[in-house]
Design an enzyme around this catalytic site. Structure first.
Site, PDB file in Angstrom:
ATOM      1  N   HIS A   1      47.521  45.022   2.560  1.00 41.76           N
ATOM      2  CA  HIS A   1      47.928  45.700   1.911  1.00 41.76           C
ATOM      3  C   HIS A   1      47.942  46.633   0.778  1.00 41.76           C
ATOM      4  O   HIS A   1      48.265  47.286   0.403  1.00 41.76           O
ATOM      5  CB  HIS A   1      46.677  45.003   0.435  1.00 41.76           C
ATOM      6  CG  HIS A   1      47.641  44.776  -1.130  1.00 41.76           C
ATOM      7  ND1 HIS A   1      48.158  45.622  -0.662  1.00 41.76           N
ATOM      8  CD2 HIS A   1      47.031  43.979  -1.988  1.00 41.76           C
ATOM      9  CE1 HIS A   1      48.320  44.756  -2.427  1.00 41.76           C
ATOM     10  NE2 HIS A   1      47.399  44.303  -2.883  1.00 41.76           N
TER      11      HIS A   1
ATOM     12  N   ASP B   1      64.052  29.048   2.108  1.00 43.76           N
ATOM     13  CA  ASP B   1      64.750  27.422   2.759  1.00 43.76           C
ATOM     14  C   ASP B   1      64.654  28.058   4.203  1.00 43.76           C
ATOM     15  O   ASP B   1      65.785  28.574   4.243  1.00 43.76           O
ATOM     16  CB  ASP B   1      66.093  27.137   2.012  1.00 43.76           C
ATOM     17  CG  ASP B   1      65.887  25.875   2.973  1.00 43.76           C
ATOM     18  OD1 ASP B   1      65.497  25.703   4.182  1.00 43.76           O
ATOM     19  OD2 ASP B   1      66.646  25.082   2.023  1.00 43.76           O
TER      20      ASP B   1
END
Length: 444
Positions: A166, A385
Site C-alpha cells: 500500500h 477479461d
C-alpha cells in the site's frame, strides 16, 4: 479447508529490463509511510474455466512481463536507509526490476459454487489459501515483491488472487495496472500502443525528503494474536433499486439545500447505523466511520486521476452510539457527507507537515468501535477479461482484516454495489437477521 497444491513459484520480471543508471527512485510521502506496518491489501477475481487448450499460465506470465514494463514500480523493492547520525531511518522505492512473485496452484476439489454459495452464507475460510501475500507487511517490501499473484485452478474455474504494497500504490493505481494487464493478455496489445506511466509528480513544498523516521517507529512490535474465528465475513448486495431508495430517504431527512447525500454515503450510513444497533454498545461509547478517499483531484494543483502511487486520505466521522441510535439515516449520512467534504488540499498538507515533525506509524488503521470503508464501487473490476471470459465475482483476501472492515465493490450487474463485511461473529449473525437492515440489502 480446500486442498491447495502449489505447482510452481516463479519471479516475473519486466520485459527487456535495462538495469542502467536511469532507473527511477521514488521517495515516499507521509501518506505512504503511514502504511509501513500495514499488511498488503489482497483481492481476488473468480473466472470461468478456460478452454483446456488455452495455456493460461504462460499467457498470463508473458503479458504480466509486458505490463510490468509499463508499471515498473511494482517490479522494484523497498530500500531502508539507517541514519546513524540521529537514529532515524528513511525509505524509498528502487525501481530495479527485481520482479514480482507469481504462484501457480491447484484446488481441484473446489468448485465455483463453493465460492459463490458457501454452506453457512459466510465467505469461506478456504479462500485464504488462494492468496499469495498472507501476513506480509509493507515494511517487508525490502525483500518481498511489491505485488504478488496466485493463479489457482479450480474444478470448474480459475481464481486470480493478488496482494500489493500500500505504500507503493492505492486501489486506483492497482486497478489501472490490472486493467492494462488483462487488456494486454486478451488483445496482444504491446506497451508501445499504451500510454506511459504517469508518476505522482508532486511533493510537499518545504518538506525535505527522504523523510526521517525514528527507528522505533519503523520496527514491528510484537502483537497479541487474537483468534480469527471471532471474526467472520459476509457479502451484502445493494441493488440499484436499494441504492436509489436509501439515497432518496437520506436526502429526504437532510434539512440542507447545499448538501446532497451520494449513493455511497447513503449505503455507508445504512451499514454504520445497522452495525452500531447490533453491537450492544453503551450509549456513551464513541464510534467512528472512516472512509479511504482518493485525493488526486482534491489537491491544488490537482493530480491527474491516472497518476500512479498512493494518494489516499482518511475522512473520519465521529459520534456516540446513543446519538446514532436516536437519529435517522439522513443524520448519519450527513455526518459522513460533511467529513468527506472537509477533505481539502489544506487539510491534506497540514496533516503531512505535522506528521513529519512527529512521525507516528500505527500498528493498524482500525480502532475500537469503528468501521472502515475501503475500495470503491467505481473501480473497473468486471471489465477484466484475460481472453477466456469476464470475472464471475470479486472477493477480498486476508490483509488488514479487522472488525468493522467494509470492502466496497461494484456489483456484477450494472448499478449494484457489494460490500464484503468483516465483523465479530455474534454481531454479523444479528445483522444478518435484522429485518430493518435487510429491507434495503440482501445477503449474497
Amino acid at each position: 479447508m480446500a486442498n491447495v497444491v502449489v505447482i510452481s513459484k516463479t519471479i516475473v520480471r519486466p520485459e527487456s529490463y535495462n538495469d542502467g543508471s536511469d532507473r527511477v527512485k521514488i521517495h515516499l510521502t507521509p501518506w505512504d509511510l503511514f502504511f509501513l506496518r500495514s499488511e498488503y491489501p489482497q483481492r481476488g477475481l473468480l473466472f470461468p474455466k478456460p478452454d483446456p487448450e488455452t495455456e493460461i499460465i504462460s499467457r498470463l506470465k508473458s503479458s504480466l512481463s509486458v505490463a510490468l514494463k509499463i508499471f515498473y514500480p511494482f517490479a522494484g523493492r523497498l530500500v531502508k536507509i539507517e541514519n546513524e547520525d540521529d537514529e532515524t531511518a528513511s525509505f524509498y522505492v528502487d525501481c530495479d526490476g527485481s520482479g514480482v512473485k507469481f504462484v501457480h496452484a491447484s484446488a481441484k476439489t473446489v468448485s465455483v459454487s463453493d465460492v459463490l454459495k458457501p454452506v453457512n452464507g459466510n465467505v469461506p475460510g478456504f479462500l485464504s489459501g488462494f492468496f499469495p501475500a498472507n501476513g506480509v507487511k509493507s515494511c517487508e517490501g525490502i525483500s518481498e515483491s511489491l505485488i504478488a499473484f496466485q493463479v489457482t485452478e479450480l474444478k470448474d474455474g480459475v481464481f486470480i488472487g493478488f496482494g500489493y504494497n500500500h505504500m507503493v500504490a492505492d486501489g486506483s493505481s492497482f486497478w489501472n495496472f490490472f486493467n492494462t494487464w488483462s487488456e494486454i493478455c486478451s488483445t496482444g496489445s504491446n506497451r508501445k500502443k499504451l500510454p506511459p506511466l504517469l508518476l505522482r509528480g508532486w511533493f510537499l513544498d518545504g518538506i525535505d525528503y527522504p523523510i526521517r523516521i525514528p527507528i522505533s517507529e519503523t520496527e514491528t512490535p510484537t502483537q497479541i494474536v487474537t483468534s480469527s474465528s471471532l471474526l467472520q465475513e459476509k457479502v451484502f448486495r445493494f441493488t440499484s433499486k436499494n441504492i436509489s431508495e436509501l439515497k432518496a430517504k437520506a436526502n429526504g431527512e437532510v434539512d440542507s439545500d447545499d448538501r446532497k447525500i451520494s449513493s455511497l454515503q447513503a449505503i455507508s450510513a445504512h451499514m454504520w447505523r445497522s452495525i452500531v444497533k447490533n453491537s450492544d454498545l453503551n450509549l456513551e461509547e464513541v464510534i467512528r466511520c472512516k472512509l479511504l478517499m482518493d485525493m488526486r483531484r482534491r489537491l491544488n494543483p490537482p493530480l491527474e486521476k491516472e497518476c500512479f502511487g498512493n494518494v489516499v486520505g482518511f475522512a473520519t466521522a465521529t459520534t456516540t452510539a446513543g446519538e446514532m441510535v436516536k437519529n435517522g439515516l439522513g443524520w448519519a449520512a450527513l455526518r459522513i457527507n460533511k467529513v468527506v467534504g472537509s477533505q481539502t488540499n489544506e487539510d491534506f498538507r497540514v496533516f503531512a507537515e505535522n506528521w513529519v515533525k512527529k512521525p507516528i506509524i500505527p500498528n493498524q488503521v482500525a480502532v475500537s468501535n469503528s468501521i472502515i470503508v475501503a475500495s470503491s464501487p467505481w473501480f473497473n473490476v468486471y471489465g477484466n477479461d484475460f481472453g477466456w471470459g469476464k470475472p464471475i465475482a470479486v472477493r477480498a483476501g486476508p490483509g488488514n482484516t479487522s472488525d468493522g472492515k467494509l470492502i466496497v465493490y461494484p456489483g456484477i450487474e450494472e448499478g449494484n454495489i457489494e460490500i464484503q463485511t468483516c465483523l465479530s461473529s455474534h454481531v454479523l449473525e444479528k445483522l444478518s437477521t435484522d429485518a430493518e437492515f435487510l429491507k434495503h440489502v440482501c445477503v449474497v
